[in-house]
Design an enzyme around this catalytic site. Structure first.
Site, mmCIF file in Angstrom:
data_model
loop_
_atom_site.group_PDB
_atom_site.id
_atom_site.type_symbol
_atom_site.label_atom_id
_atom_site.label_comp_id
_atom_site.label_asym_id
_atom_site.label_seq_id
_atom_site.Cartn_x
_atom_site.Cartn_y
_atom_site.Cartn_z
ATOM 1 N N ASP A 178 -11.978 -3.027 30.164
ATOM 2 C CA ASP A 178 -11.751 -3.412 28.767
ATOM 3 C C ASP A 178 -11.283 -4.856 28.696
ATOM 4 O O ASP A 178 -10.306 -5.230 29.342
ATOM 5 C CB ASP A 178 -10.711 -2.499 28.117
ATOM 6 C CG ASP A 178 -10.533 -2.812 26.636
ATOM 7 O OD1 ASP A 178 -11.454 -2.510 25.867
ATOM 8 O OD2 ASP A 178 -9.473 -3.352 26.262
ATOM 9 N N GLY A 199 -8.680 -1.648 12.719
ATOM 10 C CA GLY A 199 -9.417 -0.673 11.926
ATOM 11 C C GLY A 199 -8.509 0.338 11.258
ATOM 12 O O GLY A 199 -7.634 0.000 10.464
ATOM 13 N N GLY A 283 -17.259 -6.845 31.573
ATOM 14 C CA GLY A 283 -18.301 -6.410 32.497
ATOM 15 C C GLY A 283 -19.703 -6.599 31.940
ATOM 16 O O GLY A 283 -19.927 -6.494 30.731
ATOM 17 N N SER A 349 -19.375 -2.346 1.296
ATOM 18 C CA SER A 349 -19.137 -1.282 2.268
ATOM 19 C C SER A 349 -17.757 -0.669 2.051
ATOM 20 O O SER A 349 -16.927 -1.206 1.302
ATOM 21 C CB SER A 349 -19.195 -1.865 3.685
ATOM 22 O OG SER A 349 -18.130 -2.819 3.858
ATOM 23 N N GLU A 354 -12.037 -0.955 0.841
ATOM 24 C CA GLU A 354 -10.687 -0.602 1.297
ATOM 25 C C GLU A 354 -9.802 -1.841 1.374
ATOM 26 O O GLU A 354 -8.647 -1.825 0.928
ATOM 27 C CB GLU A 354 -10.755 0.084 2.661
ATOM 28 C CG GLU A 354 -11.302 1.504 2.601
ATOM 29 C CD GLU A 354 -11.433 2.139 3.976
ATOM 30 O OE1 GLU A 354 -11.441 3.390 4.047
ATOM 31 O OE2 GLU A 354 -11.536 1.405 4.982
ATOM 32 N N GLY A 433 -21.280 -5.235 7.033
ATOM 33 C CA GLY A 433 -21.813 -4.284 7.999
ATOM 34 C C GLY A 433 -21.274 -4.546 9.390
ATOM 35 O O GLY A 433 -20.511 -5.496 9.606
ATOM 36 N N ARG A 434 -21.691 -3.710 10.336
ATOM 37 C CA ARG A 434 -21.251 -3.858 11.715
ATOM 38 C C ARG A 434 -22.447 -3.698 12.649
ATOM 39 O O ARG A 434 -23.389 -2.953 12.346
ATOM 40 C CB ARG A 434 -20.162 -2.824 12.066
ATOM 41 C CG ARG A 434 -18.870 -3.037 11.298
ATOM 42 C CD ARG A 434 -17.826 -1.977 11.626
ATOM 43 N NE ARG A 434 -17.343 -2.078 12.994
ATOM 44 C CZ ARG A 434 -16.389 -2.913 13.394
ATOM 45 N NH1 ARG A 434 -15.814 -3.740 12.534
ATOM 46 N NH2 ARG A 434 -15.984 -2.933 14.658
ATOM 47 N N HIS A 612 -0.354 26.381 -5.082
ATOM 48 C CA HIS A 612 -0.051 25.821 -6.394
ATOM 49 C C HIS A 612 1.337 25.199 -6.417
ATOM 50 O O HIS A 612 2.267 25.741 -5.839
ATOM 51 C CB HIS A 612 -0.135 26.937 -7.449
ATOM 52 C CG HIS A 612 -0.005 26.461 -8.849
ATOM 53 N ND1 HIS A 612 -0.993 25.734 -9.478
ATOM 54 C CD2 HIS A 612 1.016 26.578 -9.744
ATOM 55 C CE1 HIS A 612 -0.590 25.444 -10.715
ATOM 56 N NE2 HIS A 612 0.625 25.961 -10.879
#
Length: 637
Positions: A178, A199, A283, A349, A354, A433-434, A612
């Protein structure tokens, strides 16, 4: 009991052996569950425990001196048994002695034993013919290979981490590679991938900041919170909204980032505890069993693997107009050093809406540039209701336009739109977008060609065109871009690769929530897709508008309503889709997601006694259909 009866009973009774060391919680749990079932079904199930005084003694029996696992694996051709190293070790047998000759099948560890128990306790298990089985292309893996790792995971996001830990639990030697490439604006982050760093987690925290800010203004005064005696006298019994109060971007941003850094550290510790190697390196493929690695100092090396899992996720698609480099993205907004000020969100999007929602909620001047429609792919009616609510909350929309030019004017960004109009902003956030983050993986070296439209990788059962290379999560073409999907797919893939499972990931009926100011939870078909696929004449759509009780004494909330609807197959009564707009949408929808996976009917929902007073119970009282033309507004208890 006669000898014949005893023999018949032995033939029908399952004898389960559970071996482990006494201080192991997983061993105790597996043994306890099997013991409970054996008490309930004494004629069908018997538990035989093999408890060792220590971990060392257990491993000596399992791996070294007795090497019981190899005996089981070789006798039954089960490679999963030969690599099992954790506690417990569970198997079925024809007798109670615990010798290899009696073994009839290898079950696995704790989770496998619990799955076995669940299957045993089912009153009528579905036939094998009704279960989908993932038929994988042989990938050449052998336990006796000479590579560095059984599994090398490229990407330390939620899916990659879940897959790596599950594979390690099943006895595989695993490493996670990573390395976060900075965003075009220079933002960097730690282990955990998009969800944790840029995210779901920071988004939900900032969304919560907006909810708290709104509640302080339009709810708290009407509940008597923060109201002085002088105000009460001035209001003469009519409470008012609170328009005061400032918001500190620095405080919010710093606390969110501190929380994220804590999660980054926990993930590294968790990998170490699960015996997964963590390599903070970038990598790229050399061949189908080798990657070249580069660390942050530029040092190069190579790592080999029997199997590789690509879990690199996606990155925001950049704005390509002149000056597009002046825009930031969702990779940057949550760690922005300066107050975002007046913001333009480009795109319709869920990420754009959001971000626009929480920024407006904490008091920012926000505009959304929309090329066509809001929330493409979601239910059109619900998307339109979200847009109307956001407009009423002060979010401005420029509809039918895209930016054609961004230019720096002093400390502002001047944006020219496709209709010729222009306006200056402090921050421009692109959310159009992604795309899959595959550009520098060297996929050509392993004969994998990504989809040219989105740079994502095509796969069947998460297996790519190169059999020993797999893919999960946002980088897999056609996969829902949702963290829990990547996590679940990663675990299930590891179980197939190293645990003997054949169960595929089920991507159907996955529930999700859009955290706009009016939250939207959904599972199954949108109304538009159901009509397109099945025909309007074959559907019944039940719907209702309602005012959540917690909003009912706040005058400013009076113009807003929650909404829910169920899309039902007229002929089978099966629920095809559920949609909810209102508070706590994720919490409401999660349980219905389980019901949908089990194939619930509309009668199942309305015959359920609701809790309820809650918003979730509105589903259980649905009765008005769209075809009836009746008023869908709720009438109270």
């Amino acid at each position: 009991m006669t000898n014949a009866a005893a023999a018949a009973n032995a033939a029908t009774k399952s004898i389960i052996h559970v071996a482990g060391y006494g201080s192991c919680g997983f061993y105790r749990r597996a043994a306890s569950v099997v013991a409970s079932l054996s008490l309930l079904f004494p004629n069908k199930l018997q538990l035989v425990e093999h408890e060792f005084p220590s971990r060392e003694a257990y491993r000596e029996w399992l791996i070294h001196d007795t090497n019981f696992r190899n005996g089981v694996g070789e006798a039954h051709g089960n490679l999963r048994a030969t690599s099992h190293s954790s506690s417990p070790f569970c198997w079925t047998a024809s007798g109670t002695e615990g010798c290899v000759d009696e073994v009839t099948s290898f079950i696995g560890g704790c989770d496998d034993a619990l799955d076995w128990c669940r299957a045993f306790a089912q009153p009528a298990a579905p036939s094998a013919a009704t279960k989908e089985s993932a038929t994988m292309v042989p990938d050449g893996h052998s336990p006796s290979h000479n590579y560095d790792y059984d599994l090398l995971v490229l990407g330390g996001g939620s899916g990659g981490l879940a897959a790596s830990k599950e594979a390690a639990r099943l006895g595989a030697k695993v490493a996670v590679l990573d390395y976060v490439k900075p965003s075009p604006a220079g933002s960097k982050w730690g282990l955990g991938g998009t969800c944790v760093n840029v995210g779901c987690i920071p988004k939900k925290l900032m969304h919560n900041a907006a909810l708290l800010s709104e509640a302080r203004k339009v709810d708290a005064p009407h509940y008597g919170i923060g109201v002085s005696a002088k105000q009460e006298e001035e209001w003469m019994g009519m409470s008012q909204d609170d328009s005061g109060g400032e918001h500190s971007w620095d405080t919010l941003k710093n606390n969110v980032q501190n929380h994220i850094r804590g999660l980054n550290f926990k993930y590294r510790v968790d990998l170490r505890e699960k015996e997964v190697s963590y390599l903070n390196q970038l990598g790229s493929f050399v061949d189908a069993h080798t990657v070249e690695t580069v660390d942050k100092k530029g040092n190069k090396g190579t790592t080999s693997f029997s199997r590789c899992l690509i879990a690199v996720g996606g990155r925001p698609t950049p704005i390509t107009c002149e000056g597009g480099e002046l825009a930031i993205s969702s990779d940057d907004i949550f760690s922005l050093d300066t107050d975002p000020g007046k913001v333009l969100c480009v795109g319709a999007s869920y990420i754009s809406l959001e971000c626009a929602g929480f920024l407006r909620g904490i008091g920012k001047d926000v505009t959304v540039a929309v090329r066509s429609i809001l929330l493409r792919g979601f239910d059109r009616e619900c998307a339109d209701l979200i847009g109307a609510h956001m407009k009423s909350e002060g979010v401005k929309f420029r509809e039918g336009v895209v930016p054609t030019k961004l230019e720096k004017v002093g400390d502002k960004i001047k944006v020219t739109f496709s209709n010729g109009e222009s306006e200056e902003y402090d921050t421009v956030l692109g959310a159009i977008g992604r795309s899959g983050d595959t550009g520098k993986l060297g996929l050509d070296k392993v004969s994998i060609t990504p989809n040219p439209k989105n740079s994502k990788i095509v796969a069947k059962y998460e297996q790519t065109s190169t059999p020993n290379i797999y893919v999960i999560g946002d980088v897999m073409d056609g996969c829902p871009e949702l963290t829990p999907v990547a996590i679940h797919a990663g675990r299930m893939l590891s179980r197939r690769l190293f645990g003997g499972s054949t169960q595929p990931m089920d991507y159907r009926n996955v529930c999700t929530t859009v955290f706009t100011p009016l939250e939207y939870g959904t599972v199954g078909y949108s109304e538009d897709d159901a009509i397109s696929e099945l025909g309007k004449e074959n559907l019944e759509v039940y719907h209702k508008y309602f005012v959540p009780l917690e909003w009912s004494i706040s005058p400013s909330r009076g113009e807003h309503q929650g909404f829910c609807k169920a899309i039902v197959d007229k002929h089978t009564n099966k629920v095809l889709g559920l949609h909810y707009l209102g508070p706590n949408a994720g919490e409401v929808m999660q349980g219905f997601g389980t019901a949908m996976k089990l194939g619930c009917t509309f009668d199942d929902i309305i015959e359920t006694v609701g809790i309820h007073p809650t918003s979730a119970e509105e589903f259980t009282t649905l009765s008005i259909t769209k075809d009836s033309g009746e008023d869908a507004a709720a009438a109270g208890c």
